[in-house]
Enzyme design. Structure first.
Site, PDB file in Angstrom:
ATOM      1  N   HIS A  79      -2.583  -8.437   3.351  1.00 12.59           N
ATOM      2  CA  HIS A  79      -1.535  -8.541   2.339  1.00 12.59           C
ATOM      3  C   HIS A  79      -2.143  -8.396   0.949  1.00 12.59           C
ATOM      4  CE1 HIS A  79       1.210 -11.176  -0.270  1.00 12.59           C
ATOM      5  NE2 HIS A  79       1.917 -10.100   0.014  1.00 12.59           N
ATOM      6  N   SER A  80      -1.565  -7.508   0.128  1.00 13.09           N
ATOM      7  CA  SER A  80      -1.878  -7.427  -1.288  1.00 13.09           C
ATOM      8  C   SER A  80      -3.368  -7.121  -1.519  1.00 13.09           C
ATOM      9  CB  SER A  80      -1.439  -8.744  -1.942  1.00 13.09           C
ATOM     10  OG  SER A  80      -1.344  -8.622  -3.331  1.00 13.09           O
ATOM     11  N   TYR A  81      -4.107  -8.037  -2.178  1.00 13.79           N
ATOM     12  CA  TYR A  81      -5.550  -7.830  -2.381  1.00 13.79           C
ATOM     13  C   TYR A  81      -6.268  -7.501  -1.080  1.00 13.79           C
ATOM     14  CZ  TYR A  81     -10.325  -9.510  -1.952  1.00 13.79           C
ATOM     15  OH  TYR A  81     -11.641  -9.615  -1.580  1.00 13.79           O
ATOM     16  N   HIS A 218       7.348  -9.768  -2.835  1.00 22.28           N
ATOM     17  CA  HIS A 218       5.964  -9.471  -2.440  1.00 22.28           C
ATOM     18  C   HIS A 218       5.459 -10.386  -1.324  1.00 22.28           C
ATOM     19  CE1 HIS A 218       1.915  -7.996  -2.908  1.00 22.28           C
ATOM     20  NE2 HIS A 218       1.443  -9.128  -3.398  1.00 22.28           N
TER      21      HIS A 218
END
Length: 238
Positions: A79-81, A218
């Site tokens: 997820h994300s980073y 997000h």
């Protein structure tokens, strides 16, 4: 690919493995093994925080976990980073991975640092907050409302658990040999927020990966866990 998979779910910046608490039981109920490690230096591993913790540390965290469990047919979700971490792991141990899933996450190439993959305005906010309250080596926690979390119960659950994130993980570039390309990828974009990761959805599509959308903010594992679990099962089975 059918049958049983091993899901390894990697959280984004400021979070910990606990953030998957609403998703992991749904994947286990479908008969799969699930691991939700916390990356070094954050959350329940914040006692290990130091300026030296970088992207390489987090890649090593995930590789070591997968190898220690002798896991194969792994569906690695970042997820994300943690999209950066997924790419690094795929390059190191492609033979153990069945799929890599970038959940509203970075899709990086060799030499890419996460900070350079963010829109300039947001990267500027990061740099300012690192230079000030982050003492030059930490990324202070971002506002959850910016990430599209609106429900008060979700804010109350997430807010107290988030911890500052080591800056080196955003400035250390990916170092890839090309082996990551052996692992089939998929992208899931969360569409009900400012959509920072749309350029990465486009990168994924340009690579021929399937791109899925979830109409949520997000933090899909918190705000749309049922839909996310369904989608992960679908991607694993495809």
């Amino acid at each position: 690919m059918s049958g049983r998979h091993v899901f390894v779910l990697l959280h984004g910046a400021w979070h910990g493995g606990w953030v998957w608490q609403r998703v992991a039981p749904l994947l286990r109920a479908a008969g799969h093994e699930v691991h939700t490690p916390t990356l070094t230096g954050v959350s329940d591993r914040a006692h290990l925080l130091s300026p030296q913790i970088g992207l390489g540390t987090h890649v090593e965290d995930a590789v070591a976990l997968i190898e220690a469990h002798d896991a194969r047919d792994v569906v690695l979700v970042g997820h994300s980073y943690a999209g950066q971490v997924v790419t690094g792991v795929a390059d190191r141990i492609p033979d153990r991975l069945a799929k890599r899933v970038h959940l509203d996450a970075f899709v990086g190439d060799d030499g890419d640092a996460a900070i350079d993959l963010l829109p300039d305005r947001i990267a500027g906010h990061y740099r300012e907050s690192v230079a000030g309250p982050g003492f030059g080596w930490l990324i202070p926690v971002r506002s959850l409302s910016v990430l599209g979390v609106e429900d008060q119960a979700d804010l109350d659950w997430l807010g107290p658990r988030l911890t500052p994130h080591p800056w080196l993980t955003y400035t250390e570039p990916l170092r890839l040999t090309g082996k990551a390309d052996q692992v089939p990828g998929a992208f899931v974009e969360c569409t009900d927020w400012m959509r920072v990761f749309t350029p990465h959805a486009e990168r994924a599509a340009a690579r021929g990966w399937p791109v899925h959308e979830i109409a949520t903010g997000h933090e899909a594992m918190v705000t749309a866990p049922g839909r996310l679990a369904e989608l992960l099962l679908e991607i694993a089975a495809a």
